[in-house]
Motif scaffolding. Structure first.
Motif, PDB file in Angstrom:
ATOM      1  N   LYS A  28      94.458 -56.151  46.352  1.00 31.75           N
ATOM      2  CA  LYS A  28      95.387 -56.940  45.537  1.00 31.75           C
ATOM      3  C   LYS A  28      95.377 -56.422  44.116  1.00 31.75           C
ATOM      4  N   SER A  29      96.511 -56.653  43.537  1.00 31.84           N
ATOM      5  CA  SER A  29      96.589 -56.274  42.125  1.00 31.84           C
ATOM      6  C   SER A  29      95.792 -57.290  41.292  1.00 31.84           C
ATOM      7  N   SER A  31      96.676 -59.177  38.842  1.00 28.65           N
ATOM      8  CA  SER A  31      97.407 -60.428  38.612  1.00 28.65           C
ATOM      9  C   SER A  31      97.383 -61.314  39.840  1.00 28.65           C
ATOM     10  N   GLU A  32      97.449 -60.637  41.012  1.00 21.70           N
ATOM     11  CA  GLU A  32      97.374 -61.419  42.243  1.00 21.70           C
ATOM     12  C   GLU A  32      95.981 -61.987  42.456  1.00 21.70           C
ATOM     13  N   LEU A  34      93.936 -62.976  40.163  1.00 24.32           N
ATOM     14  CA  LEU A  34      93.685 -64.094  39.247  1.00 24.32           C
ATOM     15  C   LEU A  34      94.526 -65.313  39.587  1.00 24.32           C
ATOM     16  N   ARG A  35      95.525 -65.147  40.445  1.00 21.47           N
ATOM     17  CA  ARG A  35      96.386 -66.279  40.782  1.00 21.47           C
ATOM     18  C   ARG A  35      95.587 -67.242  41.670  1.00 21.47           C
ATOM     19  N   PRO A  36      95.534 -68.573  41.262  1.00 21.46           N
ATOM     20  CA  PRO A  36      94.735 -69.528  42.066  1.00 21.46           C
ATOM     21  C   PRO A  36      95.309 -69.716  43.450  1.00 21.46           C
ATOM     22  N   GLU A  37      94.369 -69.825  44.348  1.00 20.27           N
ATOM     23  CA  GLU A  37      94.775 -70.061  45.725  1.00 20.27           C
ATOM     24  C   GLU A  37      95.135 -71.534  45.920  1.00 20.27           C
ATOM     25  N   ARG A  38      95.887 -71.840  46.871  1.00 18.59           N
ATOM     26  CA  ARG A  38      96.294 -73.222  47.182  1.00 18.59           C
ATOM     27  C   ARG A  38      95.093 -73.991  47.735  1.00 18.59           C
TER      28      ARG A  38
END
Length: 412
Positions: A28-29, A31-32, A34-38
């Protein structure tokens, strides 16, 4: 084992027990990454949590909080009312009877518009009283606008309104009793039997409403006994008196003979000198007590010369020595005068016409003094048949019976 089983056991697990996805790891990049998971949704509330027990407990907690809030508000109101100025507009007297309880006192205070709420006064006052402590009986002056707290402190202190009854020196026991009967604040009956003459101390006694007459009498008797004992213990050792009873008897005669303070010790020395020589005392007050007892002489009744010869146990013109009992209740000054009299040779005294007396050591001097006194009385137009302030000049008899030490004043 089969390949399928081995493959299952070798499958890696995630943090929450979930199986990791099969297959190759896909990068993953940043930014991906660091994106919070659901986050998965919380489990639904069970039917048990929504049961009646939980609902009841919630109700109890709510009511408890509500009660606490109401209690705090009520406590604040009660304490503020207890400390704030009261409804009383003017000063007033309030009486607490003996044996009255807190509930009765609070009710009476409210009934008399002294406080606004009897329950507040009752319950908060109870917290200020230690075990066995109570509000004191008596009559109290409540100030206008006094708070319940102020009233509680006053009633707790016992600082009630004080009244007084006075008994001058020289009154008889019966005359003292009459004064107590006339007092409208004192309560209770007097004893049927009179205390011994001379046993009550003349003084002013303070008392609160509700005090019984018998309590005042007990105070008077204890006070007289105490002062007599103290003065008797410090007496002149050369006194010709054999007992405290004789001491009080002579003090009562001195008390009735003169009202001039600086004469008492001189008058006492005359009587003691006469006793030492075996002479009759010849004191006019003893005639009066023998004729009228504790009631005293009527104001319009003079002493006649014929009274001097009346035989009574108290007439010291007739009897030798002291009378059988005191003739009045002597005060401290008369007792001290007899205990420590002046050192003189005087055997006589007669009124000087100004309220005092003139003293003499010899009959010749005394006769001259009597002549001067009689002239003063004649100038006033006094009846020569009235025996006042002494007797005419006479020659001394063997026992001194003809010697006449006259009285000092108008005697009641």
């Amino acid at each position: 084992m089969s390949d399928t089983t081995n493959q299952s056991n070798d499958t890696p697990q995630g943090e929450n027990g979930r199986q990791a996805q099969k297959g190759p790891i896909i990068p993953k990049s940043p930014s991906e990454a660091l994106r919070p998971e659901r986050v998965p949704e919380p489990p639904k509330r069970s039917k048990k949590a929504r049961g009646q027990v939980v609902l009841f407990l919630n109700f109890i907690m709510t009511m408890a909080v509500l009660v606490c809030v109401v209690a705090v508000i009520g406590f604040y109101y009660a304490t503020s009312t207890y400390r704030n100025p009261g409804p009383l507009q003017t000063n007033t007297n309030f009486i607490i009877r003996n044996g009255a309880g807190l509930a009765e006192i609070a009710s009476n205070l409210e009934r008399n518009a002294i406080i606004s709420d009897a329950r507040i006064f009752r319950y908060i006052t109870a917290t200020h009283l230690s075990a066995g402590e109570s509000l004191k009986a008596g009559e109290y002056e409540i100030k206008a606008r006094a708070s319940m707290s102020d009233i509680m402190e006053l009633l707790k202190s016992g600082k009630s309104i004080l009244y007084s009854v006075s008994f001058p020196e020289g009154l008889t026991v019966r005359q003292m009793f009459n004064r107590m009967l006339e007092d409208q604040v004192l309560e209770g009956d007097l004893p049927a039997a009179l205390p011994a003459e001379g046993s009550l101390r003349p003084d002013t006694y303070k008392f609160s409403r509700g005090t019984k007459r018998s309590e005042i009498i007990q105070q008077m008797a204890a006070a007289q006994q105490k002062i007599v004992d103290q003065i008797w213990d410090k007496r002149d050792s050369s006194l010709p008196l054999r007992s405290k009873e004789e001491f009080v008897t002579l003090a009562s005669i001195v008390e009735k003979e003169t009202g001039v303070a600086d004469e008492r010790a001189h008058v006492a020395s005359v009587f003691l000198n006469r006793l030492g020589k075996g002479m009759r005392l010849q004191s006019d007050p003893t005639i009066i007590y023998g004729l009228f007892g504790g009631d005293g002489k009527p104001a319009d009744r003079p002493i006649y010369q014929s009274d001097l010869k009346r035989e009574t146990p108290y007439n010291t013109y007739v009897i030798k020595g002291l009378p059988p009992t005191p003739i009045a209740n002597p005060g401290k000054d008369a007792l001290e005068a007899v205990a420590n009299p002046w050192k003189t040779q005087d055997l006589y005294f007669v009124a000087d016409g100004t309220g005092g007396h003139v003293f003499a050591a010899t009959l010749e001097e005394h006769n001259a003094n009597v002549k001067r006194w009689r002239k003063l009385e004649a100038d006033k137009g006094s009846d020569p048949n009235i025996a006042v302030d002494g007797q005419p000049e006479e020659q001394p008899a063997d026992d001194g019976a003809a010697v006449t030490p006259p009285k000092k004043k108008k005697i009641n």
